[in-house]
Design a protein around this motif. Structure first.
Motif, short mmCIF file in Angstrom:
data_model
loop_
_atom_site.label_atom_id
_atom_site.label_comp_id
_atom_site.label_asym_id
_atom_site.label_seq_id
_atom_site.Cartn_x
_atom_site.Cartn_y
_atom_site.Cartn_z
N LYS A 280 0.85 -1.18 0.00
CA LYS A 280 0.00 0.00 0.00
C LYS A 280 0.89 1.24 0.00
N LYS A 302 -3.56 3.79 -1.25
CA LYS A 302 -3.96 2.94 -2.36
C LYS A 302 -2.98 1.78 -2.52
N LYS A 303 -3.51 0.63 -2.93
CA LYS A 303 -2.64 -0.49 -3.25
C LYS A 303 -1.97 -0.22 -4.61
#
Length: 612
Positions: A280, A302-303
């Motif tokens: 992440k 966010k990944k």
């Protein structure tokens, strides 16, 4: 050995080339060594200039800029060397340029430390203008004003000024070494070692040039070796270290201050982001938003798979993160991104950042945009390829007159008791012609070497087709006579072509030599030149062995080296027709051949004619 085999192989190859050239011709040796150091000097400047936004060391920046002017003066030193005959004069300009260049180099080494202590980034444009002014004054003082002290006198040797200047330069280099040692904390250990060794070899080079009496002596040769090594070590310090380990140079002062790190990283042009163990995003700098064309979109949290990277780029980053997670060592790779609207080349580093317990760590990714560097590297390869072609032309074209000399001299010593004085005189005259041809060819090639470095550009002039054919017939008649081959000219065009004289001589000479090579004894070769539309068509027809259709296309391919032996087992290099094709095409024409095994070969090429 295993880690440095490429360097060892390259050094060994260079030593072999230098030794062979030194034994053959000292002028050739000097030219090759000096051109090698000039290429390194220009490479140092090119890469330093293209990485100036990443380089936080003013000393390396200043010295890197200086080397383009050092290389320029060394180029003048090379072309004024005795025997080059490029810049006429009775004064030994080459020794004057040597002393002036070494003063400039030593001064740059010393002045760089003043800029090193300044916090303000060096102004590259002002620095270049200053060096340009100094270099211009040096050139004018030597070539135009002629006020620079004489450094070498023929039959006497080095002047007192030359020897004294060398010792002054040595003292300046020692002083630069002391400044380097006192400022060693400003450099990484590797860069410090390279710079120190570079200064040491520069001192050795200068010391060698205080000892020699003749410009062709052993100390002179050793001095050039030491100079080349000194330049290479500067290259290692400024270029390779700056790219191989950029984080060591850029982030050396940022580890103790996270705020300073974020401020700098946010404004860097490189893509910088950090991921946790679940991949992440913990941080992404402003450059990432510009790269993905979503400048205001937040990436934190966010990944990796949801950040919007191009598919191939995303797959590579995931693969690298997995490998670093397992190995816990830095991974580096280069990647060419050619997808959708993206066209970049990146140097990617994935750095594991583990805590005290080595369990809860993060991963820092730095993507350096090396697109311009790749373009520069390609350009350098093209320049090197052009140089190789030039040397190939020299080796290939010089063979013809020397073959004639060997053939006639062999006839004389094998038949000296049976030959009449008139016959020996005839052979001697032809040997003299061949020697003059070799001299003329070498002189032309030296003039050709003055053409702009880069792609070979034709020097267009109006040429008479008939005169070209007659000239090449005369030049090649000696070789043809030893084989009993008769050369005839038919259908000569009265028109004129627009082309480079040296290129046309090389094309016709290579084609006719091949025709003689593959002709049987007591056969004929026909030369023609006739008008066709807006071109003059040249043709060389033999009645020799011919060539099969499947091998015809191999003759002109640059990725294959196809060569066969002649009717008397003559050997070739496989370069002749490739060179002919390139020269014809660069002159605006085309080349092709027609052949049947056992029936002979006809080679055609066109050159634009002069419009009335």
């Amino acid at each position: 050995m295993k880690a440095n085999y490429r360097t060892i192989f390259t050094v060994g190859l260079l030593i072999l080339i230098f030794q062979i050239s030194a034994k053959q011709n000292f002028l050739l040796f000097h030219t090759i060594v000096e051109l090698s150091s000039i290429v390194i000097a220009f490479a140092v400047f090119i890469v330093t200039w293209n990485t100036r936004k990443m380089l936080d060391n003013n000393y390396l920046y200043f010295v890197g800029i200086a080397y383009v002017f050092i290389g320029t003066l060394d180029l003048l030193h090379t072309i004024t060397y005795p025997g080059m005959n490029i810049i006429p004069g009775t004064i030994f300009y080459t020794n004057q340029f040597w002393v002036a260049t070494r003063f400039l180099e030593a001064s740059a080494f010393i002045m760089g430390f003043w800029f090193l202590k300044r916090r303000k980034t060096l102004n590259g444009d002002i620095t270049i203008l200053s060096f340009c002014l100094v270099t211009t004054l040096i050139v004018l003082s030597i070539l135009t004003w002629k006020i620079f002290p004489v450094c070498y006198i023929a039959g006497v040797g080095q002047t007192a000024f030359k020897i004294g200047a060398e010792y002054v330069i040595i003292a300046m280099l020692f002083f630069a070494g002391l400044l380097l040692y006192s400022s060693r904390i400003s450099f990484t250990p590797t860069v410090f070692r390279f710079l120190a060794l570079s200064l040491l070899f520069a001192v050795l080079s200068e010391f060698c040039f205080t000892l020699y009496v003749s410009i062709f002596s052993l100390p002179n040769e050793l001095g050039h070796y030491a100079k080349l090594i000194s330049f290479f070590l500067i290259y290692k310090a400024n270029v390779e270290t700056g790219f191989t380990n950029p984080t060591e140079l850029i982030f050396k002062d940022l580890k103790d201050n996270e705020v300073k790190y974020r401020t700098l990283a946010e404004n860097l042009p490189e893509l910088i982001f950090r991921f946790d163990r679940a991949f992440k995003c913990l941080y992404a700098n402003k450059a990432l938003g510009e790269f993905l064309q979503h400048e205001r979109e937040p990436y934190t949290g966010k990944k990796l798979s949801h950040m919007g990277f191009p598919k191939s780029f995303e797959d590579l980053l995931i693969k690298l993160l997995i490998e670093v997670k397992q190995s816990r060592v830095i991974h580096e790779t280069n990647f060419d991104l050619k997808e959708a609207n993206y066209a970049y080349s990146f140097s990617i580093q994935v750095i594991p950042e583990y805590g005290i317990d080595h369990h809860h760590g993060t991963y820092l990714i730095i993507c350096h945009d090396i697109t311009e560097l790749k373009i520069t590297e390609k350009r350098l390869h093209e320049l090197n390829a052009t140089k190789d072609k030039f040397f190939s032309i020299i080796a290939h074209d010089l063979r013809n007159p020397f073959t004639s000399l060997i053939s006639f001299s062999e006839m004389i010593y094998k038949n000296v008791n049976r030959l009449s004085a008139e016959k020996i005189e005839n052979f001697a005259m032809r040997m003299n012609d061949s020697a003059r041809q070799a001299f003329t060819l070498l002189e032309n090639l030296l003039h050709w070497s003055k053409m702009q470095t880069g792609v070979l550009k034709p020097d267009l002039e109006q040429l008479n087709a008939v005169e070209l054919l007659n000239e090449i017939k005369y030049i090649s008649s000696a070789i043809a006579m030893t084989k009993g081959v008769e050369i005839n000219i038919e259908e000569s065009s009265s028109g004129r072509i627009l082309a480079d004289k040296q290129m046309m001589d090389t094309v016709l000479r290579n084609i006719l030599t091949n025709a003689i090579k593959f002709s049987y004894e007591n056969s004929n070769i026909v030369l023609k030149a006739y008008d066709h539309q807006e071109n003059v068509v040249f043709s060389v027809k033999d009645s020799g062995v011919g060539i099969s259709k499947e091998n015809i296309e191999l003759l002109f391919r640059t990725d294959r080296n196809f060569s066969t032996t002649g009717t008397q087992h003559e050997k070739g290099t496989g370069l002749g027709l490739k060179l002919c094709r390139e020269f014809v095409e660069i002159s605006g024409g085309s080349i092709w051949l027609e052949s049947e095994p056992g029936l002979g070969t006809t080679i055609y090429f066109t050159i634009p004619s002069v419009k009335n």
